[in-house]
Design an enzyme around this catalytic site. Structure first.
Site, PDB file in Angstrom:
ATOM      1  CG  ASP A 101      11.025  24.709   7.205  1.00 13.40           C
ATOM      2  OD1 ASP A 101      12.115  24.267   7.371  1.00 13.40           O
ATOM      3  OD2 ASP A 101      10.453  24.478   8.227  1.00 13.40           O
ATOM      4  CG  ASP A 161      15.683  21.674  11.676  1.00 10.18           C
ATOM      5  OD1 ASP A 161      16.361  21.828  12.770  1.00 10.18           O
ATOM      6  OD2 ASP A 161      14.714  20.835  11.909  1.00 10.18           O
TER       7      ASP A 161
HETATM    8  N1  GLY Z   1      12.634  20.625  10.313  1.00  7.11           N
HETATM    9  C1  GLY Z   1      11.808  19.945  11.437  1.00  7.11           C
HETATM   10  C2  GLY Z   1      11.840  18.469  11.611  1.00  7.11           C
HETATM   11  O1  GLY Z   1      12.754  17.881  11.242  1.00  7.11           O
HETATM   12  O2  GLY Z   1      11.121  17.756  12.281  1.00  7.11           O
END
Ligand code: GLY
Length: 389
Positions: A101, A161
């Site tokens: 992330d 994501d």
């Molecule tokens: N990236 C994790 C979520 O959107 O909850």
């Protein structure tokens, strides 16, 4: 499309009032959240304070930058720079960065700081984060792994994501002149678009690969209703993600993926255009909504509209303005006594018998990403915003 015309487009006056309201709320809580960050989701509609250790910390800093761009209030810039220093220390000392992330964290904090102020330390931090993200790339399967566990079969996955982490790599190639970042981003996008999308236009959340051969194994969910359902926020990542990769690469497949994902998304909305946390949930069921998915999808539509022919661009812009109107009417926090967030009715994690959640976390609450993307959506509608992504 016709049925959604029940909701009018948001007006210019409402857009300004929405940004004013969000900026006032951000300034109000700034003293509490300068050295500390917000929890990923609120509890009873109030965010708690955390250190810079979660994947969500960048959203709050991104809100500060958006509010600063709008208001030019120096206290916002000063607080955002304090947080960027914290992001510098975090990546330098490798604190809670063993995952993909990096884009969520560093595009909205340090890349934004560099773009808005030219701060070199912020730029260095973001490049370190991009380098860290490259270490998550796996040649077996040709994807960026969501966590840094290259030998663990159970964790040998990509998740949808991650499309939002790719702009950090495109940006890193631009500022360093080194194509290695961009090449990996493109490869990851191509793998994702092949394995994550289903025939009907829905997106899975996660895909598992064989750790020894890189062979595709199966689609599954972590936060959606079930493995074969469509988690609303994941579908929204599958709308915004291709729009961002298109902006940097012009790859035709981005538009195909965007159109399929958006069309599926639109067909699975309730009347007020705020999705349930999973798009396969039927209206009337006692499941929570996820306003954050709506805000993310809007940003994706407004970004892709810039790259489409006029008629199609107007179609998606029209939808986006109607969704934002619903968010403005039904979800925006207007009373600071009710909540210290910006956008109600978000869902972070919702337990179902068929997903990997062990309980609810942020069910019908404010979510830091919902707040951020709502403000980004309003900003996009107000001006020709130069994005941080
Ligand atoms: N990236 C994790 C979520 O959107 O909850």
């Amino acid at each position: 499309m016709q049925e959604h015309k029940k909701i009018p487009q948001i007006t210019e006056e409402e857009i300004r009032e929405g940004i004013n309201q969000c900026s006032r709320q951000i300034l109000r809580i700034l003293p509490e959240f300068t050295d500390k960050f917000q929890t990923a989701a609120s509890k009873n509609l109030f965010y708690g304070k955390i250190d810079n250790t979660d994947w969500t910390n960048g959203f709050w800093t991104g809100e500060l930058w958006l509010a600063y761009e709008y208001s030019k209030d120096d206290s916002l810039k000063e607080a955002a720079m304090i947080q960027c220093n914290s992001f510098y220390e975090r990546i330098l000392n490798k604190i809670a960065v063993d995952h993909h992330d990096m884009g969520f964290l560093y595009s909205l904090s340090c890349v934004a700081a560099y773009k808005l102020t030219g701060n070199e330390k912020a730029k260095d931090a973001a490049i370190m984060a991009a380098d860290n993200l490259l270490t998550m790339y796996r040649t077996k399967g040709e994807f960026i792994q969501s966590v840094n566990m290259p030998d663990n079969q159970e964790e040998y996955r990509l998740i949808v994501d991650c499309l939002m982490n790719l702009p950090l790599l495109y940006w890193a190639s631009e500022v360093t002149g080194d194509d290695k970042y961009k090449n990996i981003a493109i490869t990851h996008f191509e793998t994702t678009s092949k394995v994550i999308m289903r025939e009907d236009g829905s997106a899975a959340q996660a895909v598992l690969f064989d750790v020894n051969t890189g062979e595709y194994l199966r689609q599954y969910t972590r936060q959606g209703y079930s493995d074969d359902s469509s988690w609303s926020r994941g579908q929204a990542w599958a709308i915004y993600g291709p729009a961002l990769t298109y902006k940097y690469t012009g790859i035709k497949e981005c538009k195909d993926m965007f159109r399929k994902a958006t069309d599926y998304y639109m067909k699975h909305l309730p009347e007020d255009m705020i999705p349930y946390f999973d798009l396969t949930i039927i209206e009337g069921d006692d499941w929570p909504r996820d306003s954050s998915a709506a805000a993310i999808a809007v940003c994706g539509m407004l970004e892709m509209a810039k790259h489409l022919e006029q008629e199609e661009a107007e179609y998606y812009t029209d939808i986006a303005k109607r969704i934002v109107k619903s968010l403005y009417d039904n979800c925006m926090v207007r009373d600071p006594e009710l909540s210290n967030g910006l956008l109600l009715h978000g869902t972070y994690c919702c337990y179902t018998p068929y997903n990997l959640m062990t309980g609810d976390n942020g069910r019908d609450e404010c979510c830091s990403f919902g707040d951020y993307f709502y403000l980004e959506a309003l900003t996009r509608l107000m001006c020709d915003w130069k994005m941080y992504w």
